[in-house]
Design a protein around this motif. Structure first.
Motif, PDB file in Angstrom:
ATOM      1  N   ALA A  26      37.932  48.058  37.553  1.00 55.14           N
ATOM      2  CA  ALA A  26      38.747  47.283  36.595  1.00 55.14           C
ATOM      3  C   ALA A  26      37.745  46.103  36.340  1.00 55.14           C
ATOM      4  N   GLY A  27      37.680  45.724  35.355  1.00 51.10           N
ATOM      5  CA  GLY A  27      36.882  44.397  34.828  1.00 51.10           C
ATOM      6  C   GLY A  27      37.229  44.019  33.511  1.00 51.10           C
ATOM      7  N   GLY A  28      36.020  43.786  32.866  1.00 50.83           N
ATOM      8  CA  GLY A  28      36.170  43.051  31.737  1.00 50.83           C
ATOM      9  C   GLY A  28      36.727  44.037  30.635  1.00 50.83           C
ATOM     10  N   MET A  29      36.673  45.397  30.739  1.00 54.65           N
ATOM     11  CA  MET A  29      37.176  46.383  29.778  1.00 54.65           C
ATOM     12  C   MET A  29      38.686  46.296  29.890  1.00 54.65           C
ATOM     13  N   GLY A 233      33.830  38.312  40.251  1.00 49.95           N
ATOM     14  CA  GLY A 233      33.561  39.692  39.465  1.00 49.95           C
ATOM     15  C   GLY A 233      33.521  40.543  40.845  1.00 49.95           C
ATOM     16  N   ARG A 234      33.496  41.949  40.223  1.00 43.73           N
ATOM     17  CA  ARG A 234      33.446  42.791  41.141  1.00 43.73           C
ATOM     18  C   ARG A 234      32.144  42.783  41.917  1.00 43.73           C
ATOM     19  N   ILE A 235      32.264  43.093  43.535  1.00 41.10           N
ATOM     20  CA  ILE A 235      31.002  42.703  44.212  1.00 41.10           C
ATOM     21  C   ILE A 235      30.325  44.209  44.126  1.00 41.10           C
ATOM     22  N   LEU A 238      24.781  45.188  40.639  1.00 39.68           N
ATOM     23  CA  LEU A 238      24.592  44.803  39.404  1.00 39.68           C
ATOM     24  C   LEU A 238      24.951  43.432  39.114  1.00 39.68           C
ATOM     25  N   LYS A 239      25.944  42.927  39.924  1.00 35.73           N
ATOM     26  CA  LYS A 239      26.479  41.468  39.581  1.00 35.73           C
ATOM     27  C   LYS A 239      25.680  40.366  40.567  1.00 35.73           C
ATOM     28  N   ALA A 240      25.078  40.936  41.279  1.00 37.93           N
ATOM     29  CA  ALA A 240      24.123  39.988  41.986  1.00 37.93           C
ATOM     30  C   ALA A 240      24.575  39.020  42.832  1.00 37.93           C
ATOM     31  N   PRO A 298      40.210  37.189  47.544  1.00 39.01           N
ATOM     32  CA  PRO A 298      40.360  38.579  46.784  1.00 39.01           C
ATOM     33  C   PRO A 298      40.425  38.316  45.467  1.00 39.01           C
ATOM     34  N   PRO A 299      40.668  39.456  44.662  1.00 35.95           N
ATOM     35  CA  PRO A 299      40.517  39.340  43.334  1.00 35.95           C
ATOM     36  C   PRO A 299      41.762  38.604  42.925  1.00 35.95           C
ATOM     37  N   ALA A 300      41.961  37.871  41.969  1.00 32.91           N
ATOM     38  CA  ALA A 300      42.923  36.915  41.427  1.00 32.91           C
ATOM     39  C   ALA A 300      43.269  37.355  39.996  1.00 32.91           C
ATOM     40  N   PRO A 301      44.592  37.316  39.968  1.00 29.42           N
ATOM     41  CA  PRO A 301      45.240  37.313  38.522  1.00 29.42           C
ATOM     42  C   PRO A 301      44.771  36.344  37.532  1.00 29.42           C
ATOM     43  N   GLN A 302      44.739  36.713  36.331  1.00 31.67           N
ATOM     44  CA  GLN A 302      44.007  35.481  35.201  1.00 31.67           C
ATOM     45  C   GLN A 302      44.487  34.349  35.549  1.00 31.67           C
ATOM     46  N   ALA A 303      45.760  33.978  35.554  1.00 31.70           N
ATOM     47  CA  ALA A 303      46.112  32.592  35.945  1.00 31.70           C
ATOM     48  C   ALA A 303      45.838  31.765  36.943  1.00 31.70           C
ATOM     49  N   ALA A 304      45.509  32.624  38.121  1.00 34.44           N
ATOM     50  CA  ALA A 304      45.093  32.049  39.394  1.00 34.44           C
ATOM     51  C   ALA A 304      43.647  31.766  39.231  1.00 34.44           C
ATOM     52  N   LEU A 305      42.915  32.747  38.349  1.00 31.64           N
ATOM     53  CA  LEU A 305      41.570  32.717  38.264  1.00 31.64           C
ATOM     54  C   LEU A 305      41.070  31.230  37.579  1.00 31.64           C
ATOM     55  N   ALA A 306      41.860  31.105  36.657  1.00 33.45           N
ATOM     56  CA  ALA A 306      41.737  29.850  35.906  1.00 33.45           C
ATOM     57  C   ALA A 306      41.776  28.637  36.783  1.00 33.45           C
ATOM     58  N   GLY A 325      30.258  39.248  29.221  1.00 28.05           N
ATOM     59  CA  GLY A 325      30.385  38.511  30.509  1.00 28.05           C
ATOM     60  C   GLY A 325      31.371  37.641  30.077  1.00 28.05           C
ATOM     61  N   LEU A 326      32.732  38.293  30.082  1.00 26.77           N
ATOM     62  CA  LEU A 326      34.151  37.384  29.999  1.00 26.77           C
ATOM     63  C   LEU A 326      33.875  36.347  30.816  1.00 26.77           C
ATOM     64  N   VAL A 327      33.544  36.557  32.329  1.00 28.77           N
ATOM     65  CA  VAL A 327      33.737  35.408  33.344  1.00 28.77           C
ATOM     66  C   VAL A 327      32.940  34.231  32.949  1.00 28.77           C
ATOM     67  N   ALA A 328      31.754  34.271  32.034  1.00 33.33           N
ATOM     68  CA  ALA A 328      31.162  33.189  31.639  1.00 33.33           C
ATOM     69  C   ALA A 328      31.872  32.393  30.580  1.00 33.33           C
ATOM     70  N   VAL A 329      32.488  33.184  29.677  1.00 28.56           N
ATOM     71  CA  VAL A 329      33.275  32.610  28.641  1.00 28.56           C
ATOM     72  C   VAL A 329      34.595  31.822  29.186  1.00 28.56           C
ATOM     73  N   GLU A 330      35.252  32.399  30.156  1.00 26.37           N
ATOM     74  CA  GLU A 330      36.807  32.006  30.752  1.00 26.37           C
ATOM     75  C   GLU A 330      36.158  30.663  31.248  1.00 26.37           C
ATOM     76  N   SER A 331      35.057  30.357  32.209  1.00 25.16           N
ATOM     77  CA  SER A 331      34.793  29.496  32.852  1.00 25.16           C
ATOM     78  C   SER A 331      34.510  28.272  32.119  1.00 25.16           C
TER      79      SER A 331
HETATM   80  N1  UDP Z   1      38.759  39.211  36.893  1.00 27.11           N
HETATM   81  C1  UDP Z   1      40.017  39.026  37.366  1.00 27.11           C
HETATM   82  N2  UDP Z   1      40.301  38.571  38.590  1.00 27.11           N
HETATM   83  C2  UDP Z   1      39.251  38.522  39.609  1.00 27.11           C
HETATM   84  C3  UDP Z   1      37.864  38.728  39.277  1.00 27.11           C
HETATM   85  C4  UDP Z   1      37.775  39.019  37.818  1.00 27.11           C
HETATM   86  O1  UDP Z   1      40.906  39.090  36.650  1.00 27.11           O
HETATM   87  O2  UDP Z   1      39.500  38.334  40.507  1.00 27.11           O
HETATM   88  C5  UDP Z   1      38.590  39.375  35.519  1.00 27.11           C
HETATM   89  C6  UDP Z   1      37.982  38.270  34.771  1.00 27.11           C
HETATM   90  O3  UDP Z   1      38.986  37.284  34.200  1.00 27.11           O
HETATM   91  C7  UDP Z   1      37.051  39.006  33.561  1.00 27.11           C
HETATM   92  C8  UDP Z   1      36.928  40.378  34.026  1.00 27.11           C
HETATM   93  O4  UDP Z   1      37.602  40.480  35.184  1.00 27.11           O
HETATM   94  O5  UDP Z   1      38.055  38.877  32.552  1.00 27.11           O
HETATM   95  C9  UDP Z   1      35.430  40.529  34.366  1.00 27.11           C
HETATM   96  O6  UDP Z   1      34.674  40.683  33.050  1.00 27.11           O
HETATM   97  P1  UDP Z   1      33.320  40.444  32.803  1.00 27.11           P
HETATM   98  O7  UDP Z   1      32.977  40.840  31.316  1.00 27.11           O
HETATM   99  O8  UDP Z   1      32.878  39.318  33.463  1.00 27.11           O
HETATM  100  O9  UDP Z   1      32.667  41.661  33.767  1.00 27.11           O
HETATM  101  P2  UDP Z   1      32.759  43.384  33.820  1.00 27.11           P
HETATM  102  O10 UDP Z   1      33.945  43.728  34.629  1.00 27.11           O
HETATM  103  O11 UDP Z   1      33.274  43.723  32.372  1.00 27.11           O
HETATM  104  O12 UDP Z   1      31.640  43.864  34.116  1.00 27.11           O
END
Ligand code: UDP
Length: 419
Positions: A26-29, A233-235, A238-240, A298-306, A325-331
């Motif tokens: 689970a990630g950007g998609m 992001g996911r460890i 590819l994410k380096a 650990p992975p955080a929900p969107q509001a905590a991530l903000a 690269g959603l992470v880049a835009v969110e940041s």
């Molecule tokens: N994300 C999240 N919690 C986390 C880490 C990531 O909700 O702890 C979300 C993040 O907000 C972003 C998405 O996962 O929207 C990652 O998208 P990105 O396009 O950066 O990478 P992808 O997972 O698609 O390779």
């Protein structure tokens, strides 16, 4: 007269919009599907998202928000299936989607939008049976990934390349995240450019917005004067994330006075074949002598991530390949500049010199030099932070949905593609 779009079937075979992004598959998609579906529903278009059931406890249908249903489709065993096992389950998945639709009147869905090649494969048969247009988003492409692998990472199999090729040929419209992805679809997969639409993904500007750093740092137990570098992001190779740890080690070797101030926060969970990566990364931090400055979260929900973005001085995205690269835009939307690898969609997501810095390649020494420069020049950080907020504003999800609706309408009208 074009038919009105009332109901869209979305297919996301290998990951559910209900999953927590940032770990596993689970990630950007997932974020993309949720944000688009919510906004389509708000405009009166119902969305059903079909995804493979991964637990006996999941209800057959779950409401995400009014107007958006997640339909858990049974295909193969619930647990212990890897993404690489899923092609064998596609036949069962597709039949289950067809059975679900058969309960409704004919013509229940107006359009099919599939995400990632596995879903596209299911979409090929579904499109034929329902007689609806197929819109497909690749999200990542095997040929692009394989051309930019991290050391030791395994290439995507030939079966995926073939599967992607079939989807590209059969889709009525392909949605590319960036102009570069659109070009790659044509150059690498032979897609007809007239069938490819470039639609940038977005960011939820109400969740990801600047807010007082001092207060957020107190909550996250980060010292007010710390220099905080963030990876989200996911460890996975590819994410380096290792590039960031190596850069931190290099920076501390060259500038030991920074040690008392430096914090490297890594937010995210294991993903990919090597699910033990966070432990490997922790070991690497110890080997590099930086374990005392690195915090794994650990992975955080969107509001905590903000809050993590707001607390950071710089977000680092050293990926080998990134479709957007959603992470880049969110940041950036939270007012935190980004230091990223100059690859793929990150070249669109980051305005080099305006909202962050793009670095060619993955040499930790290059990252260390830029990150030290930013540590030493708060004025530059402030300027980039202001640019970051401005740059991110161009990427609202409403704009994404406006553009997608244009693509859907074209596909519905079966607009003749001029020769
Ligand atoms: N994300 C999240 N919690 C986390 C880490 C990531 O909700 O702890 C979300 C993040 O907000 C972003 C998405 O996962 O929207 C990652 O998208 P990105 O396009 O950066 O990478 P992808 O997972 O698609 O390779």
């Amino acid at each position: 007269m074009p038919r009105q779009i009332r109901r869209v079937a979305t297919i996301s075979v290998h990951t559910s919009p209900l999953d927590q992004p940032g770990t596993g598959d689970a990630g950007g998609m997932n974020v993309y599907i949720v944000e688009v579906a919510r906004r389509l529903a708000a405009r009166g278009i119902e969305v059903d998202v079909f995804t493979r059931a991964t637990s006996a406890n999941q209800p057959p249908v779950a409401e995400l928000v009014p107007g958006v249903q997640v339909r858990h489709v049974q295909a193969g065993p619930f647990e212990d299936l890897d993404k690489t096992d899923l092609p064998a389950e596609l036949c069962g998945f597709t039949s289950a989607v067809l059975r679900a639709e058969a309960a409704h009147d004919p013509g229940y869905y107006d359009l099919l939008h599939t995400h990632y090649w596995l879903s596209g494969q299911a979409g090929l048969s579904v499109k034929r049976r329902w007689g609806v247009p197929l819109v497909h988003s690749m999200h990542t492409m095997a040929k692009v990934k394989n051309a930019a692998l991290a050391a030791g990472d395994s290439p995507e199999p030939a079966g995926r390349v073939l599967g992607e090729q079939q989807v590209v040929e059969a889709a009525d419209r392909l949605v590319a995240n960036t102009a570069e992805e659109a070009r790659q679809l044509s150059d690498l997969y032979g897609a007809d450019p007239r069938r490819v639409a470039t639609v940038n993904p977005g960011v939820d500007l109400s969740t990801f917005r600047p807010a007082g750093t001092a207060e957020v740092r107190r909550r996250l137990r980060l010292p007010g004067d710390a220099y905080v570098l963030l990876f989200v992001g996911r460890i996975q190779p590819l994410k380096a994330p290792d590039v960031l740890l190596r850069a931190a080690a290099r920076m501390l070797a060259d500038h030991p006075e920074l040690r008392s101030r430096l914090v490297v926060a890594v937010v995210g969970g294991p993903s990919g074949a090597a699910r033990s990566r966070p432990e490997e990364l922790q070991k690497l931090a110890t080997t590099l002598g930086v374990a005392d400055v690195v915090r794994f979260e650990p992975p955080a929900p969107q509001a905590a991530l903000a809050d993590w973005y707001r607390a950071a001085d710089v977000t680092v995205v050293p990926s080998y390949s990134e479709s957007f690269g959603l992470v880049a835009v969110e940041s950036q939307a939270c007012g935190t500049p980004v230091v990223a690898a100059a690859v793929g969609g990150l070249r669109t997501a980051v305005d080099h010199g305006g909202s962050g810095i793009l670095i060619p390649g993955h040499d930790p020494a290059d990252y260390a030099a830029v990150l030290y420069d930013l540590a030493a020049r708060p004025g530059l950080r402030d300027r980039l932070a202001r640019g970051a907020v401005r740059h991110a504003r161009a990427f609202g999800w409403d704009t994404t949905v406006d553009r997608l609706l244009g693509v859907y309408t074209e596909a519905m009208e079966r607009i003749e593609i001029p020769a």
